[in-house]
Motif scaffolding. Structure first.
Motif, PDB file in Angstrom:
ATOM      1  N   ALA A  61       0.870  -1.179   0.000  1.00  0.00           N
ATOM      2  CA  ALA A  61       0.000   0.000   0.000  1.00  0.00           C
ATOM      3  C   ALA A  61       0.907   1.229   0.000  1.00  0.00           C
ATOM      4  O   ALA A  61       1.367   1.675   1.044  1.00  0.00           O
ATOM      5  CB  ALA A  61      -0.931   0.006   1.214  1.00  0.00           C
ATOM      6  N   ARG A  62       1.162   1.771  -1.180  1.00  0.00           N
ATOM      7  CA  ARG A  62       2.126   2.871  -1.311  1.00  0.00           C
ATOM      8  C   ARG A  62       1.746   4.105  -0.501  1.00  0.00           C
ATOM      9  O   ARG A  62       2.599   4.902  -0.120  1.00  0.00           O
ATOM     10  CB  ARG A  62       2.257   3.265  -2.780  1.00  0.00           C
ATOM     11  CG  ARG A  62       2.813   2.203  -3.676  1.00  0.00           C
ATOM     12  CD  ARG A  62       2.798   2.665  -5.116  1.00  0.00           C
ATOM     13  NE  ARG A  62       3.034   1.554  -6.035  1.00  0.00           N
ATOM     14  CZ  ARG A  62       2.784   1.613  -7.320  1.00  0.00           C
ATOM     15  NH1 ARG A  62       2.274   2.713  -7.837  1.00  0.00           N
ATOM     16  NH2 ARG A  62       3.026   0.572  -8.095  1.00  0.00           N
ATOM     17  N   LEU A  63       0.454   4.266  -0.273  1.00  0.00           N
ATOM     18  CA  LEU A  63       0.008   5.477   0.424  1.00  0.00           C
ATOM     19  C   LEU A  63       0.538   5.564   1.854  1.00  0.00           C
ATOM     20  O   LEU A  63       0.485   6.627   2.464  1.00  0.00           O
ATOM     21  CB  LEU A  63      -1.525   5.541   0.426  1.00  0.00           C
ATOM     22  CG  LEU A  63      -2.174   5.698  -0.954  1.00  0.00           C
ATOM     23  CD1 LEU A  63      -3.699   5.737  -0.844  1.00  0.00           C
ATOM     24  CD2 LEU A  63      -1.680   6.962  -1.663  1.00  0.00           C
ATOM     25  N   VAL A  64       1.078   4.443   2.371  1.00  0.00           N
ATOM     26  CA  VAL A  64       1.680   4.482   3.701  1.00  0.00           C
ATOM     27  C   VAL A  64       2.888   5.426   3.719  1.00  0.00           C
ATOM     28  O   VAL A  64       3.305   5.909   4.781  1.00  0.00           O
ATOM     29  CB  VAL A  64       2.100   3.046   4.141  1.00  0.00           C
ATOM     30  CG1 VAL A  64       3.339   2.588   3.393  1.00  0.00           C
ATOM     31  CG2 VAL A  64       2.304   2.976   5.641  1.00  0.00           C
ATOM     32  N   LEU A  65       3.425   5.727   2.530  1.00  0.00           N
ATOM     33  CA  LEU A  65       4.569   6.637   2.443  1.00  0.00           C
ATOM     34  C   LEU A  65       4.203   8.097   2.709  1.00  0.00           C
ATOM     35  O   LEU A  65       5.069   8.893   3.075  1.00  0.00           O
ATOM     36  CB  LEU A  65       5.211   6.541   1.061  1.00  0.00           C
ATOM     37  CG  LEU A  65       5.936   5.239   0.701  1.00  0.00           C
ATOM     38  CD1 LEU A  65       6.418   5.311  -0.736  1.00  0.00           C
ATOM     39  CD2 LEU A  65       7.095   4.983   1.646  1.00  0.00           C
ATOM     40  N   GLN A  95      10.271   2.279  10.204  1.00  0.00           N
ATOM     41  CA  GLN A  95      10.271   0.967   9.561  1.00  0.00           C
ATOM     42  C   GLN A  95       9.246   0.039  10.220  1.00  0.00           C
ATOM     43  O   GLN A  95       8.446  -0.618   9.551  1.00  0.00           O
ATOM     44  CB  GLN A  95      11.661   0.338   9.641  1.00  0.00           C
ATOM     45  CG  GLN A  95      11.725  -1.080   9.043  1.00  0.00           C
ATOM     46  CD  GLN A  95      12.917  -1.867   9.540  1.00  0.00           C
ATOM     47  OE1 GLN A  95      13.539  -1.524  10.547  1.00  0.00           O
ATOM     48  NE2 GLN A  95      13.245  -2.930   8.841  1.00  0.00           N
ATOM     49  N   LYS A  96       9.261  -0.019  11.538  1.00  0.00           N
ATOM     50  CA  LYS A  96       8.337  -0.901  12.264  1.00  0.00           C
ATOM     51  C   LYS A  96       6.887  -0.480  12.036  1.00  0.00           C
ATOM     52  O   LYS A  96       5.999  -1.321  11.890  1.00  0.00           O
ATOM     53  CB  LYS A  96       8.657  -0.866  13.761  1.00  0.00           C
ATOM     54  CG  LYS A  96      10.005  -1.451  14.127  1.00  0.00           C
ATOM     55  CD  LYS A  96      10.253  -1.285  15.624  1.00  0.00           C
ATOM     56  CE  LYS A  96      11.643  -1.722  16.016  1.00  0.00           C
ATOM     57  NZ  LYS A  96      11.890  -1.523  17.466  1.00  0.00           N
ATOM     58  N   TRP A  97       6.667   0.823  12.010  1.00  0.00           N
ATOM     59  CA  TRP A  97       5.302   1.327  11.811  1.00  0.00           C
ATOM     60  C   TRP A  97       4.780   0.933  10.427  1.00  0.00           C
ATOM     61  O   TRP A  97       3.634   0.533  10.283  1.00  0.00           O
ATOM     62  CB  TRP A  97       5.290   2.844  11.971  1.00  0.00           C
ATOM     63  CG  TRP A  97       3.936   3.464  11.840  1.00  0.00           C
ATOM     64  CD1 TRP A  97       2.944   3.496  12.783  1.00  0.00           C
ATOM     65  CD2 TRP A  97       3.405   4.153  10.693  1.00  0.00           C
ATOM     66  NE1 TRP A  97       1.839   4.156  12.299  1.00  0.00           N
ATOM     67  CE2 TRP A  97       2.093   4.569  11.019  1.00  0.00           C
ATOM     68  CE3 TRP A  97       3.913   4.459   9.430  1.00  0.00           C
ATOM     69  CZ2 TRP A  97       1.295   5.273  10.113  1.00  0.00           C
ATOM     70  CZ3 TRP A  97       3.122   5.159   8.542  1.00  0.00           C
ATOM     71  CH2 TRP A  97       1.830   5.555   8.884  1.00  0.00           C
ATOM     72  N   ILE A  98       5.640   1.026   9.420  1.00  0.00           N
ATOM     73  CA  ILE A  98       5.243   0.619   8.070  1.00  0.00           C
ATOM     74  C   ILE A  98       4.853  -0.858   8.053  1.00  0.00           C
ATOM     75  O   ILE A  98       3.812  -1.240   7.508  1.00  0.00           O
ATOM     76  CB  ILE A  98       6.388   0.858   7.067  1.00  0.00           C
ATOM     77  CG1 ILE A  98       6.632   2.349   6.874  1.00  0.00           C
ATOM     78  CG2 ILE A  98       6.080   0.211   5.713  1.00  0.00           C
ATOM     79  CD1 ILE A  98       7.865   2.650   6.049  1.00  0.00           C
ATOM     80  N   ILE A  99       5.699  -1.694   8.649  1.00  0.00           N
ATOM     81  CA  ILE A  99       5.427  -3.132   8.681  1.00  0.00           C
ATOM     82  C   ILE A  99       4.079  -3.403   9.334  1.00  0.00           C
ATOM     83  O   ILE A  99       3.259  -4.178   8.833  1.00  0.00           O
ATOM     84  CB  ILE A  99       6.548  -3.873   9.435  1.00  0.00           C
ATOM     85  CG1 ILE A  99       7.858  -3.776   8.657  1.00  0.00           C
ATOM     86  CG2 ILE A  99       6.172  -5.335   9.660  1.00  0.00           C
ATOM     87  CD1 ILE A  99       9.069  -4.261   9.439  1.00  0.00           C
ATOM     88  N   MET A 100       3.855  -2.754  10.474  1.00  0.00           N
ATOM     89  CA  MET A 100       2.597  -2.944  11.207  1.00  0.00           C
ATOM     90  C   MET A 100       1.401  -2.496  10.368  1.00  0.00           C
ATOM     91  O   MET A 100       0.394  -3.205  10.262  1.00  0.00           O
ATOM     92  CB  MET A 100       2.651  -2.154  12.521  1.00  0.00           C
ATOM     93  CG  MET A 100       1.465  -2.356  13.435  1.00  0.00           C
ATOM     94  SD  MET A 100       1.444  -3.966  14.244  1.00  0.00           S
ATOM     95  CE  MET A 100       2.807  -3.799  15.407  1.00  0.00           C
ATOM     96  N   MET A 101       1.503  -1.340   9.764  1.00  0.00           N
ATOM     97  CA  MET A 101       0.403  -0.808   8.964  1.00  0.00           C
ATOM     98  C   MET A 101       0.070  -1.718   7.791  1.00  0.00           C
ATOM     99  O   MET A 101      -1.094  -1.987   7.497  1.00  0.00           O
ATOM    100  CB  MET A 101       0.768   0.586   8.437  1.00  0.00           C
ATOM    101  CG  MET A 101       0.862   1.666   9.502  1.00  0.00           C
ATOM    102  SD  MET A 101      -0.752   2.254  10.039  1.00  0.00           S
ATOM    103  CE  MET A 101      -1.213   3.260   8.635  1.00  0.00           C
ATOM    104  N   LEU A 102       1.103  -2.213   7.118  1.00  0.00           N
ATOM    105  CA  LEU A 102       0.883  -3.037   5.935  1.00  0.00           C
ATOM    106  C   LEU A 102       0.352  -4.423   6.292  1.00  0.00           C
ATOM    107  O   LEU A 102      -0.546  -4.946   5.633  1.00  0.00           O
ATOM    108  CB  LEU A 102       2.174  -3.154   5.130  1.00  0.00           C
ATOM    109  CG  LEU A 102       2.710  -1.848   4.531  1.00  0.00           C
ATOM    110  CD1 LEU A 102       4.014  -2.103   3.773  1.00  0.00           C
ATOM    111  CD2 LEU A 102       1.688  -1.200   3.605  1.00  0.00           C
TER     112      LEU A 102
END
Length: 281
Positions: A61-65, A95-102
């Motif tokens: 989900a690119r929008l996480v960026l 990094q951890k937040w991205i992993i969790m969100m995805l």
């Protein structure tokens, strides 16, 4: 689409809905006036996350960026290359937040509403990425329950979530790694298993889990090339003392293929424990 969505999100006081009525002449002029800043913020977010091995394939989900780009827009130019402990920890938490969100699929539905709710939260952040505040705003538990963990461990090699799941186990790494089968996949071809004398029931059990997260690790390029298709029990003999801890390898008396199911059972317990302990500092 992603860039235009980013331009709307990163330009203050503009709607982020990706529809024709959002692109009025006034709004487009405003986007143009802020374009250099917007472009740099998006580019920096990609530079940061690519450092951790995120690619177009696994960034599902690119929008996480976009919240990350918004946060980076307010940081000084040296932030991305900083070796300051505070900055390094901040980037690891991103990094951890991205992993969790995805992995939790947060941006899978009602995306505009969620992005709208995140924008003012990130705007207030200056000293650190506001992962706690964002999780509260989105009403997300920043831990994984037993069912989520069970589902994650069943994912297969090379799927869109496999790298993300393995990243839970290799926190803080800042270069690209390759997914690798611990016990080489070549050993699990039916003809090879039969040649070794395994019966159909055992073959079925081996086939059911050899390609899952339970038999996967992350290796850098040099490790991956040197390992090739070498049997795991032989490869392990040449590894350093910290290899088992680094790759969550359970203690066993024998790592030959005959004990593969024992390995899977024990490694599942190790990985489950590790994922349950996954926290944002």
């Amino acid at each position: 689409d992603f860039v235009m969505k980013g331009a709307m999100y990163l330009t203050e006081n503009l709607p982020i809905q990706y529809k024709l009525s959002s692109f009025t002449k006034k709004n487009l002029e405003c986007i143009e006036d802020h374009w250099d800043e917007t472009k740099d913020a998006i580019a920096n977010s990609i530079k940061l996350v690519s450092r951790y091995g995120f690619t177009d394939k696994n960034l599902v989900a690119r929008l996480v960026l976009l919240p990350i780009a918004q946060y980076l827009r307010g940081k000084n130019k040296g932030y991305l290359t900083s070796s300051n402990l505070k900055d390094v920890e901040d980037q690891n938490n991103i990094q951890k937040w991205i992993i969790m969100m995805l992995l939790k699929g947060v941006l899978g539905s009602s995306t505009d509403n969620k992005l709208n709710s995140m924008r003012p939260v990130v705007k207030l952040a200056t000293d650190y990425f506001p992962y706690v505040e964002l999780s509260k705003e989105l009403k997300i538990e920043m831990t994984f329950n037993d069912m989520e963990i069970e589902n994650m461990l069943n994912y297969s090699y090379g799927t869109k979530y496999s790298y993300l799941i393995l990243s839970l186990l290799y926190q803080g790494r800042d270069k690209k790694y390759n997914e690798d089968h611990i016990y080489p996949q070549n050993e699990f071809k039916i003809k090879n298993l039969r040649a070794k004398g395994y019966d159909d029931v055992t073959i079925e059990k081996y086939q059911a889990c050899y390609n899952s997260i339970l038999n996967l690790e992350l290796l850098d390029d040099s490790e991956n090339k040197s390992k090739n298709a070498k049997p795991f029990d032989l490869w392990l003999k040449d590894r350093d003392a910290n290899f088992k801890e680094r790759h969550h390898i359970p203690e066993m008396n024998d790592y030959s293929l005959d004990y593969f199911l024992d390995f899977i059972k024990k490694r599942k317990a190790l990985l489950t424990k590790q994922i349950k302990e996954f926290i944002l500092q």
